[in-house]
Structures are given as structure tokens and as C-alpha cells.
Design a protein around this motif. Structure first.
Motif, PDB file in Angstrom:
ATOM      1  N   CYS A 143      -6.814   1.701   6.783  1.00 38.51           N
ATOM      2  CA  CYS A 143      -7.432   0.891   5.728  1.00 38.51           C
ATOM      3  C   CYS A 143      -7.545  -0.574   6.159  1.00 38.51           C
ATOM      4  O   CYS A 143      -7.613  -1.479   5.321  1.00 38.51           O
ATOM      5  N   GLY A 144      -7.561  -0.784   7.477  1.00 40.74           N
ATOM      6  CA  GLY A 144      -7.882  -2.103   8.014  1.00 40.74           C
ATOM      7  C   GLY A 144      -6.746  -3.100   8.039  1.00 40.74           C
ATOM      8  O   GLY A 144      -6.990  -4.300   8.190  1.00 40.74           O
ATOM      9  N   LEU A 145      -5.495  -2.650   7.929  1.00 43.10           N
ATOM     10  CA  LEU A 145      -4.358  -3.560   7.902  1.00 43.10           C
ATOM     11  C   LEU A 145      -3.557  -3.506   9.194  1.00 43.10           C
ATOM     12  O   LEU A 145      -3.417  -2.451   9.815  1.00 43.10           O
ATOM     13  N   THR A 154      -3.078   2.512  -4.423  1.00 47.21           N
ATOM     14  CA  THR A 154      -2.704   1.187  -4.919  1.00 47.21           C
ATOM     15  C   THR A 154      -2.450   1.267  -6.429  1.00 47.21           C
ATOM     16  O   THR A 154      -2.611   0.285  -7.145  1.00 47.21           O
ATOM     17  N   VAL A 185       0.860  -1.184   0.000  1.00 49.68           N
ATOM     18  CA  VAL A 185       0.000   0.000   0.000  1.00 49.68           C
ATOM     19  C   VAL A 185       0.893   1.229   0.000  1.00 49.68           C
ATOM     20  O   VAL A 185       1.837   1.328   0.796  1.00 49.68           O
ATOM     21  N   THR A 191      -5.839 -12.328   5.968  1.00 53.76           N
ATOM     22  CA  THR A 191      -6.166 -10.907   5.827  1.00 53.76           C
ATOM     23  C   THR A 191      -6.712 -10.644   4.436  1.00 53.76           C
ATOM     24  O   THR A 191      -6.228 -11.212   3.453  1.00 53.76           O
ATOM     25  N   ASP A 192      -7.710  -9.789   4.348  1.00 53.68           N
ATOM     26  CA  ASP A 192      -8.201  -9.337   3.054  1.00 53.68           C
ATOM     27  C   ASP A 192      -7.405  -8.097   2.649  1.00 53.68           C
ATOM     28  O   ASP A 192      -7.562  -7.022   3.232  1.00 53.68           O
ATOM     29  N   TRP A 193      -6.526  -8.246   1.645  1.00 51.94           N
ATOM     30  CA  TRP A 193      -5.719  -7.125   1.207  1.00 51.94           C
ATOM     31  C   TRP A 193      -6.571  -6.182   0.362  1.00 51.94           C
ATOM     32  O   TRP A 193      -7.294  -6.610  -0.525  1.00 51.94           O
ATOM     33  N   PRO A 194      -6.523  -4.882   0.624  1.00 48.92           N
ATOM     34  CA  PRO A 194      -7.353  -3.940  -0.131  1.00 48.92           C
ATOM     35  C   PRO A 194      -6.898  -3.812  -1.578  1.00 48.92           C
ATOM     36  O   PRO A 194      -5.705  -3.829  -1.869  1.00 48.92           O
ATOM     37  N   GLU A 195      -7.861  -3.713  -2.474  1.00 49.74           N
ATOM     38  CA  GLU A 195      -7.545  -3.520  -3.888  1.00 49.74           C
ATOM     39  C   GLU A 195      -7.692  -2.068  -4.316  1.00 49.74           C
ATOM     40  O   GLU A 195      -7.071  -1.625  -5.281  1.00 49.74           O
ATOM     41  N   GLU A 196      -8.527  -1.311  -3.639  1.00 50.94           N
ATOM     42  CA  GLU A 196      -8.753   0.084  -4.003  1.00 50.94           C
ATOM     43  C   GLU A 196      -8.940   0.903  -2.736  1.00 50.94           C
ATOM     44  O   GLU A 196      -9.736   0.548  -1.865  1.00 50.94           O
ATOM     45  N   LEU A 197      -8.167   1.982  -2.618  1.00 53.34           N
ATOM     46  CA  LEU A 197      -8.197   2.783  -1.389  1.00 53.34           C
ATOM     47  C   LEU A 197      -8.444   4.249  -1.677  1.00 53.34           C
ATOM     48  O   LEU A 197      -8.105   5.111  -0.866  1.00 53.34           O
TER      49      LEU A 197
END
Length: 354
Positions: free
Chosen positions: A297-299, A246, A233, A316-322
Motif C-alpha cells: 500500500c505504498g508505505l 483502516t 495500518v 509520506t502520504d498516509w493511506p486513508e482507505e485500503l
């Protein structure tokens, strides 16, 4: 309740009080050890167990100290910052006493121990780097500055080895004036630096390059033990405003840096811009001071790194769009550890390590 995971941070920077907070937010209990030579370091007050480190040790002597510390305190995971390369070279000895190292392999650390070597390695891999000159004399300096200024750019310099922007200066031809005493001025006259190089009896090793446009984008990376990137990120910094990205123009070069060097666990790749294009300006083989900002962003990458060191796969769900997350930073208050910690405060007294 399962036994706590014992995690040690050695001589780390003050902002890692937030790193410790994220470890405590893990779904399993974590007992944090922190050591430092500075009794007033905020990380000592933030940790569950604080200890003063001995100063002035050679890298080999420090490794011996670290092995003894891990054995005495049954450390499960060690995240070294100081003497990271020397410690990584002895990873088998740490594993033999039951301590996992959460740091890149020695080959990756060594590749970026010198910024000059790091830039050469990046350029050889086809990654975008700034034009740079290694400077050891006044003649080297003046030649590099002339070439940069001939291209219509401003020159800057920094030491070949260093962290956190230490030693960074913008080079100017402007004569010194009283206005330079106001505010935060990082400029230094080219002629002054040249004279200092001529007069010095000590060898100098500096990098000179163009001052690159912002915003600075700092990409925090998490990779598994074989260097496969799991999460990345970018944090964009423009004056006070911060945001996440991202965008492939940052994440793809960061992935290539991590995977081409086997950069396991936590690392950081920093970008600025030349003619509007991202340029890699630094690679840190350690977690960045701003890593904790990814909590927005939840990480929780600090805990994920500990999981990898323990042989576990982060769930963990890795974010694709932030897009759309913007924030700014403010100073907070962190108590320092008392010189003599009275019992009953919930803190482990500082031990003097000899």
C-alpha cells in the motif's frame, strides 16, 4: 552523493531480510549492519556488514557491547530487538556517541515486558482485553479452565513473557489418540499441564484465557518521538488470505495504546475477537515480522522510523482507505552467509566479536 546512513539491527528474526530490503529502497543510501549469534541467520547474508554477537551476556554487559559496536562502526541509528529495555534505559549514552535509538522509551517497553502487566495496563486505560488468569500452580490452572469452559469457550495458555507465539497451546480434555500425531496440533491435555506444574521444581508463570475467534488483525504503528501516532495500518489474517484495514474499530484502540504509553517509533498491536468485538491480545514494542507487507500500500515504515530517529519528518502520504487489496504469502529463498566469506563477493566478512 550524501554519506550513507549507518543502521544497525541486532539479533533480529529471519523475516527482517525484508525490513533490510525496505531500508535499501530509501531515497538516501543506507548501510545496514546486522548481528546475530547464529551464523546461518538470513539477516547476516542480507546486510552490508555482518557480525557474530557474543552469547550469554547479561543485559548490562550487552549494553556495553552495543555501545562499543556503535562507536567502532559509527552507527547513526540503532534499532534494537534483543535487550531492548536495557538499551533504552541507556539512551543518553548512545546519544553521546552519536547513535540515535529507534525504539520506544523504557517506560513503554517495561509496560509490556510481561503480558500480565500489559493486560492490566490496557484494562486500566479502558481498552478491550480478553478475560485472563495468571497461573503458577495446578490449582490455578484448573480453576481458570473451569471458568472458561463454563462460559462455553475453549481455554488456551501462553507464557507471561515471550514473542512470536512461542509456548502457545490450546488446552483440551480430549484423551491422547493417534490422530493427534498427524498434522500440526497445538493442543495439550489440561491434566498433563496440571501434572507438570505439580511436579516441577521450577517456578511457572503462565497466562490462561479463552481461545479467541479470528481473523487476527495486526496493526502496524509509527509514532513520532513524543508518541503521537503518525500512521497505522491493520493487516487482517484469515488462513492464507491477507488484506489491509483502516477500520476505526482497530485503529482507534491502537492509537490509544500508542499515545497513552508514549510508544515512539515502530510498534504493533494485535487483535482477535470475542463475541464479534475486537480484543487486544498483544502489544509488541518492536516492528512486527510482517511490517514489510505494507509496501503493497505504498508505505516504507522502516525508513520513516530511521528518518524520525535522525530528527527528520517523514514526507509520506498516509493511506486513508485500503479496501480491496488482498494477497497471500509464499516462501522465498535467501542465501546464508558463507562460514568464510571470500573477497570479491560484495559482502563484509563476518567478524568474531569477543
Amino acid at each position: 552523493m550524501s554519506a550513507p546512513v549507518r543502521v544497525w539491527l541486532n539479533r533480529t528474526y529471519a523475516e527482517n531480510v525484508f525490513f533490510i530490503e525496505q531500508l535499501r529502497a530509501a531515497p538516501r543510501p543506507v548501510l545496514v549492519h546486522a548481528t546475530h549469534v547464529d551464523a546461518d541467520s538470513p539477516v547476516l547474508a542480507a546486510a552490508d556488514h555482518a557480525a557474530l554477537e557474543p552469547g550469554g551476556l547479561t543485559p548490562d554487559a550487552y549494553v556495553a557491547y552495543a555501545l562499543d559496536y556503535c562507536a567502532r562502526h559509527s552507527v547513526d541509528v540503532f534499532l534494537p530487538r534483543l535487550n531492548q529495555l536495557a538499551i533504552s534505559l541507556h539512551h543518553q549514552e548512545f546519544e553521546a556517541i552519536g547513535t540515535a535509538l529507534a525504539c520506544p522509551p523504557a517506560t513503554a517497553i517495561a509496560a509490556f515486558d510481561s503480558k500480565a502487566d500489559g493486560y492490566a495496563a490496557l484494562a486500566a486505560a479502558g481498552l478491550p482485553t480478553p478475560p485472563w488468569w495468571q497461573v503458577r500452580s495446578a490449582a490455578d490452572l484448573l480453576a481458570a479452565v473451569d471458568r472458561i469452559e463454563a462460559a462455553g469457550l475453549t481455554a488456551c495458555l501462553k507464557p507471561v513473557s515471550g514473542a512470536g507465539g512461542e509456548g502457545f497451546r490450546v488446552l483440551t480434555r480430549e484423551p491422547f489418540g493417534l490422530h493427534r500425531l498427524a498434522g500440526w496440533d497445538s493442543r495439550v491435555q489440561v491434566e498433563q499441564v496440571a501434572a507438570a506444574l505439580d511436579a516441577s521444581d521450577e517456578p511457572a508463570d503462565l497466562l490462561v484465557m479463552p481461545f479467541l475467534d479470528g481473523p487476527e488483525v495486526s496493526v502496524d504503528c509509527l509514532a513520532d518521538r513524543d508518541g503521537t501516532l503518525l500512521a497505522a495500518v491493520g493487516r487482517s489474517k484469515h488462513r492464507r488470505r491477507r488484506s489491509f484495514t483502516t477500520a476505526p474499530r482497530y485503529l482507534e484502540p491502537a492509537r490509544r495504546v500508542v499515545e497513552s504509553t508514549g510508544m515512539a517509533f515502530l510498534s504493533n498491536v494485535q487483535f482477535r475477537h470475542l463475541a464479534g468485538e475486537p480484543i487486544v491480545i498483544d502489544v509488541n514494542t518492536r516492528p512486527s515480522g510482517g511490517l514489510h507487507q505494507l509496501r503493497l500500500c505504498g508505505l516504507n515504515l522502516p525508513w520513516n522510523a530511521v528518518q524520525l530517529a535522525l530528527g527528520e519528518r517523514p514526507d509520506t502520504d498516509w493511506p486513508e482507505e485500503l479496501a480491496g487489496i488482498e494477497y497471500t504469502l509464499v516462501a522465498g529463498i535467501q542465501p546464508v552467509l558463507p562460514r568464510e566469506v571470500p573477497f570479491g563477493l560484495g559482502l563484509t566478512p563476518v567478524e568474531l566479536v569477543h
